[in-house]
Motif scaffolding. Sequence first.
Motif, PDB file in Angstrom:
ATOM      1  N   GLY A 298      -6.039  -0.288   9.232  1.00 47.00           N
ATOM      2  CA  GLY A 298      -5.141   0.124  10.298  1.00 47.00           C
ATOM      3  C   GLY A 298      -5.860   0.789  11.444  1.00 47.00           C
ATOM      4  O   GLY A 298      -7.087   0.651  11.614  1.00 47.00           O
ATOM      5  N   GLU A 299      -5.123   1.553  12.226  1.00 47.01           N
ATOM      6  CA  GLU A 299      -5.632   2.185  13.441  1.00 47.01           C
ATOM      7  C   GLU A 299      -6.845   3.057  13.151  1.00 47.01           C
ATOM      8  O   GLU A 299      -6.839   3.869  12.227  1.00 47.01           O
ATOM      9  CB  GLU A 299      -4.521   3.019  14.075  1.00 47.01           C
ATOM     10  N   GLY A 300      -7.919   2.857  13.930  1.00 43.66           N
ATOM     11  CA  GLY A 300      -9.140   3.631  13.774  1.00 43.66           C
ATOM     12  C   GLY A 300     -10.189   2.967  12.913  1.00 43.66           C
ATOM     13  O   GLY A 300     -11.361   3.353  12.956  1.00 43.66           O
ATOM     14  N   ASP A 301      -9.819   1.958  12.136  1.00 44.49           N
ATOM     15  CA  ASP A 301     -10.782   1.266  11.281  1.00 44.49           C
ATOM     16  C   ASP A 301     -11.638   0.305  12.095  1.00 44.49           C
ATOM     17  O   ASP A 301     -11.144  -0.352  13.024  1.00 44.49           O
ATOM     18  CB  ASP A 301     -10.064   0.485  10.179  1.00 44.49           C
ATOM     19  N   THR A 302     -12.916   0.230  11.732  1.00 52.00           N
ATOM     20  CA  THR A 302     -13.825  -0.748  12.323  1.00 52.00           C
ATOM     21  C   THR A 302     -14.126  -1.808  11.286  1.00 52.00           C
ATOM     22  O   THR A 302     -14.582  -1.502  10.187  1.00 52.00           O
ATOM     23  CB  THR A 302     -15.128  -0.089  12.799  1.00 52.00           C
ATOM     24  N   LEU A 303     -13.859  -3.042  11.624  1.00 47.56           N
ATOM     25  CA  LEU A 303     -13.980  -4.154  10.693  1.00 47.56           C
ATOM     26  C   LEU A 303     -15.144  -5.045  11.080  1.00 47.56           C
ATOM     27  O   LEU A 303     -15.408  -5.257  12.260  1.00 47.56           O
ATOM     28  CB  LEU A 303     -12.683  -4.963  10.685  1.00 47.56           C
ATOM     29  N   GLY A 304     -15.844  -5.554  10.074  1.00 49.00           N
ATOM     30  CA  GLY A 304     -16.971  -6.452  10.306  1.00 49.00           C
ATOM     31  C   GLY A 304     -16.662  -7.839   9.766  1.00 49.00           C
ATOM     32  O   GLY A 304     -15.994  -7.981   8.731  1.00 49.00           O
ATOM     33  N   LYS A 361     -15.150  -3.221   5.922  1.00 48.19           N
ATOM     34  CA  LYS A 361     -14.254  -2.188   6.440  1.00 48.19           C
ATOM     35  C   LYS A 361     -15.014  -0.879   6.544  1.00 48.19           C
ATOM     36  O   LYS A 361     -15.433  -0.319   5.526  1.00 48.19           O
ATOM     37  CB  LYS A 361     -13.034  -2.027   5.533  1.00 48.19           C
ATOM     38  N   ASN A 362     -15.242  -0.427   7.770  1.00 45.07           N
ATOM     39  CA  ASN A 362     -16.007   0.803   8.025  1.00 45.07           C
ATOM     40  C   ASN A 362     -17.349   0.787   7.318  1.00 45.07           C
ATOM     41  O   ASN A 362     -17.790   1.778   6.730  1.00 45.07           O
ATOM     42  CB  ASN A 362     -15.196   2.027   7.607  1.00 45.07           C
ATOM     43  N   GLY A 363     -18.004  -0.367   7.355  1.00 39.93           N
ATOM     44  CA  GLY A 363     -19.333  -0.518   6.791  1.00 39.93           C
ATOM     45  C   GLY A 363     -19.372  -0.864   5.317  1.00 39.93           C
ATOM     46  O   GLY A 363     -20.456  -1.078   4.762  1.00 39.93           O
ATOM     47  N   ILE A 364     -18.232  -0.939   4.653  1.00 40.56           N
ATOM     48  CA  ILE A 364     -18.197  -1.229   3.217  1.00 40.56           C
ATOM     49  C   ILE A 364     -17.851  -2.693   2.986  1.00 40.56           C
ATOM     50  O   ILE A 364     -16.835  -3.196   3.474  1.00 40.56           O
ATOM     51  CB  ILE A 364     -17.166  -0.332   2.498  1.00 40.56           C
ATOM     52  N   ASN A 365     -18.708  -3.380   2.232  1.00 38.77           N
ATOM     53  CA  ASN A 365     -18.514  -4.790   1.908  1.00 38.77           C
ATOM     54  C   ASN A 365     -17.274  -4.935   1.024  1.00 38.77           C
ATOM     55  O   ASN A 365     -17.169  -4.308  -0.025  1.00 38.77           O
ATOM     56  CB  ASN A 365     -19.759  -5.324   1.194  1.00 38.77           C
ATOM     57  N   GLN A 366     -16.341  -5.768   1.456  1.00 35.59           N
ATOM     58  CA  GLN A 366     -15.111  -5.980   0.692  1.00 35.59           C
ATOM     59  C   GLN A 366     -15.205  -7.165  -0.268  1.00 35.59           C
ATOM     60  O   GLN A 366     -14.228  -7.493  -0.937  1.00 35.59           O
ATOM     61  CB  GLN A 366     -13.946  -6.200   1.649  1.00 35.59           C
ATOM     62  N   GLY A 367     -16.386  -7.794  -0.321  1.00 34.51           N
ATOM     63  CA  GLY A 367     -16.569  -8.941  -1.206  1.00 34.51           C
ATOM     64  C   GLY A 367     -16.358 -10.261  -0.494  1.00 34.51           C
ATOM     65  O   GLY A 367     -15.946 -10.314   0.665  1.00 34.51           O
ATOM     66  N   ASP A 368     -16.660 -11.337  -1.198  1.00 34.79           N
ATOM     67  CA  ASP A 368     -16.493 -12.668  -0.619  1.00 34.79           C
ATOM     68  C   ASP A 368     -15.013 -12.959  -0.413  1.00 34.79           C
ATOM     69  O   ASP A 368     -14.220 -12.943  -1.367  1.00 34.79           O
ATOM     70  CB  ASP A 368     -17.097 -13.733  -1.533  1.00 34.79           C
ATOM     71  N   ALA A 369     -14.633 -13.247   0.823  1.00 35.15           N
ATOM     72  CA  ALA A 369     -13.237 -13.592   1.109  1.00 35.15           C
ATOM     73  C   ALA A 369     -12.995 -15.081   0.915  1.00 35.15           C
ATOM     74  O   ALA A 369     -11.980 -15.499   0.355  1.00 35.15           O
ATOM     75  CB  ALA A 369     -12.885 -13.187   2.535  1.00 35.15           C
ATOM     76  N   PHE A 370     -13.942 -15.893   1.371  1.00 35.26           N
ATOM     77  CA  PHE A 370     -13.847 -17.345   1.234  1.00 35.26           C
ATOM     78  C   PHE A 370     -15.233 -17.887   0.915  1.00 35.26           C
ATOM     79  O   PHE A 370     -16.232 -17.410   1.461  1.00 35.26           O
ATOM     80  CB  PHE A 370     -13.326 -17.989   2.522  1.00 35.26           C
ATOM     81  N   GLY A 395     -22.165  -7.220  19.685  1.00 32.37           N
ATOM     82  CA  GLY A 395     -23.535  -6.766  19.597  1.00 32.37           C
ATOM     83  C   GLY A 395     -24.101  -6.454  20.971  1.00 32.37           C
ATOM     84  O   GLY A 395     -23.456  -6.650  21.988  1.00 32.37           O
ATOM     85  N   PRO A 396     -25.330  -5.930  20.986  1.00 32.70           N
ATOM     86  CA  PRO A 396     -26.225  -5.720  19.836  1.00 32.70           C
ATOM     87  C   PRO A 396     -26.013  -4.397  19.104  1.00 32.70           C
ATOM     88  O   PRO A 396     -26.539  -4.203  18.023  1.00 32.70           O
ATOM     89  CB  PRO A 396     -27.618  -5.747  20.487  1.00 32.70           C
ATOM     90  N   ASN A 397     -25.276  -3.454  19.695  1.00 38.20           N
ATOM     91  CA  ASN A 397     -25.144  -2.124  19.105  1.00 38.20           C
ATOM     92  C   ASN A 397     -23.889  -2.038  18.246  1.00 38.20           C
ATOM     93  O   ASN A 397     -22.836  -1.588  18.696  1.00 38.20           O
ATOM     94  CB  ASN A 397     -25.111  -1.070  20.221  1.00 38.20           C
ATOM     95  N   PHE A 398     -24.009  -2.476  17.006  1.00 37.91           N
ATOM     96  CA  PHE A 398     -22.885  -2.439  16.091  1.00 37.91           C
ATOM     97  C   PHE A 398     -22.708  -1.039  15.502  1.00 37.91           C
ATOM     98  O   PHE A 398     -23.670  -0.309  15.302  1.00 37.91           O
ATOM     99  CB  PHE A 398     -23.084  -3.439  14.949  1.00 37.91           C
ATOM    100  N   LYS A 399     -21.462  -0.705  15.231  1.00 39.33           N
ATOM    101  CA  LYS A 399     -21.162   0.598  14.644  1.00 39.33           C
ATOM    102  C   LYS A 399     -21.553   0.629  13.176  1.00 39.33           C
ATOM    103  O   LYS A 399     -22.089   1.622  12.671  1.00 39.33           O
ATOM    104  CB  LYS A 399     -19.670   0.898  14.800  1.00 39.33           C
ATOM    105  N   TYR A 400     -21.265  -0.458  12.470  1.00 38.89           N
ATOM    106  CA  TYR A 400     -21.605  -0.539  11.045  1.00 38.89           C
ATOM    107  C   TYR A 400     -22.329  -1.853  10.757  1.00 38.89           C
ATOM    108  O   TYR A 400     -21.749  -2.762  10.143  1.00 38.89           O
ATOM    109  CB  TYR A 400     -20.340  -0.462  10.186  1.00 38.89           C
ATOM    110  N   PRO A 401     -23.576  -2.003  11.163  1.00 42.14           N
ATOM    111  CA  PRO A 401     -24.296  -3.248  10.873  1.00 42.14           C
ATOM    112  C   PRO A 401     -24.515  -3.406   9.370  1.00 42.14           C
ATOM    113  O   PRO A 401     -24.869  -2.436   8.684  1.00 42.14           O
ATOM    114  CB  PRO A 401     -25.625  -3.073  11.614  1.00 42.14           C
ATOM    115  N   PRO A 402     -24.281  -4.573   8.804  1.00 38.56           N
ATOM    116  CA  PRO A 402     -24.489  -4.779   7.368  1.00 38.56           C
ATOM    117  C   PRO A 402     -25.937  -4.504   6.958  1.00 38.56           C
ATOM    118  O   PRO A 402     -26.867  -4.904   7.660  1.00 38.56           O
ATOM    119  CB  PRO A 402     -24.130  -6.257   7.170  1.00 38.56           C
ATOM    120  N   THR A 403     -26.087  -3.820   5.854  1.00 33.80           N
ATOM    121  CA  THR A 403     -27.422  -3.499   5.343  1.00 33.80           C
ATOM    122  C   THR A 403     -27.788  -4.344   4.129  1.00 33.80           C
ATOM    123  O   THR A 403     -28.910  -4.252   3.621  1.00 33.80           O
ATOM    124  CB  THR A 403     -27.492  -2.014   4.953  1.00 33.80           C
TER     125      THR A 403
END
Length: 443
Positions: A298-304, A361-370, A395-403
């Motif tokens: 919801g509001e305020g969340d950053t999604l990757g 979601k906010n830098g946390i991997n939610q798993g394989d969606a498809f 990009g290039p300055n992502f808030k939560y780049p995957p690690t």
Amino acid sequence: MAEEKSDSPSDKSDQTETVEEKKIKPDDKKQKSKQDETVEKTSVQSNNNESSNCYCGKERNLNIVELLCASCSRWFHESCIGYQLGKLVPFMVNYIFVCKNCSPTGLESFKKTQAPFPQMCVTAIANLLQMCQKENEQKTLFHKDKDIIPFIDCHWESMTTMPRRATQSWHATIHRALLKDIGTLFTMDESTSEGQLFGLASSELTSIKPNYEQMIKNGHLRATEMGIQHVDVSRGTWYWEATIEEMPEGSATRLGWGQEYANLQAPLGYDKFGYSWRSRKGTRFHESRGKHYSDSYGEGDTLGFLIVLPDAHDASHIPNTYKDRPLVKFKSHLYYEEKDQVQETLKALRPLEGSKIIYYKNGINQGDAFVDINKGAYYPGISLYKSAMVSVNFGPNFKYPPTDVTFRGMHEKAEEAIAEQSMADILYLTENEGKLRLDTFVL
């Protein structure tokens, strides 16, 4: 756009200077003071140029078309802009422009929007006023039928994307627009022998500019570190982000990836060409089938949004050239004709082994969606329901780049797409001796 409610379970380096003490004569002090003052003035002037002037560093010129950057709020002369702008007139406010200094790709972007009649009246009167000032005429009020409407009629295609009216009923609309905004945008004098004369409420022409703040508020424009994404990816691992800025009660979003023929009149994930993640209940959608995937966002969340497309080696990654298509004239511009081939594309869809889409979601991997998604080229996709507002970051300055994976930001694809399209055009022109298909269009 209808929202489906059903769910399926599931360098500066540090420097040290040695200062040598010595006596300074009074004359030396004066000389040094003058030098410091000169340097300071030069520095201030340079900073002003950087903050308020065009690429060329020159001041504004109200006699020519100038565009205001939505990001840095600097004015740029039309002649200094490399983008093919098309027909324009000075004092327009119905556009969105981003200069190359603010674009991460180094490429300018420009979009002219449909102008309501009050905006067209402002642009017309401002141009008439500037022409009078240029000719040293002391005229600030103009007649609707003798001045304003003829100017709009002459420059219609330059002022708006709205199709030219077949009848003259818009003349009355112009009159109503002028009267409605008396005191806010316009002034009126009825005491003259010519009847009603109209002018601008503010005669400061330099203040006429696009209201980017209002565009942002209305959701027509979102100021982010990026521009708008118009490129697709067909191989490699790519990533982009979106932040939910506003999510009023009853609103929803579906974000993810879609192919060229994804239905734009339906939510993303409605057909076989789209894969989405819905805000409500965290449901993932493909072919209108929803399955549980994660918690809601919801509001305020950053999604990757990460997509993995292995190189199949059996497909051409060079895009189609449009040079072999007939030209079509639309709203004073020429376009290459392209016919939809939805049914043919549907029949040709095949899964790409090893491909997958992952959401964060906010830098946390939610798993394989498809997994093993359909082959083809994919675009970042957004569907908004009711009054939801989303800002995007390619990009290039992502808030939560995957690690947990090596990826490329979507911003890197822009220049690559230019190279690919140029290669496709060069191949076509080489094979066809530089000839274009112009047989169906009469210049």
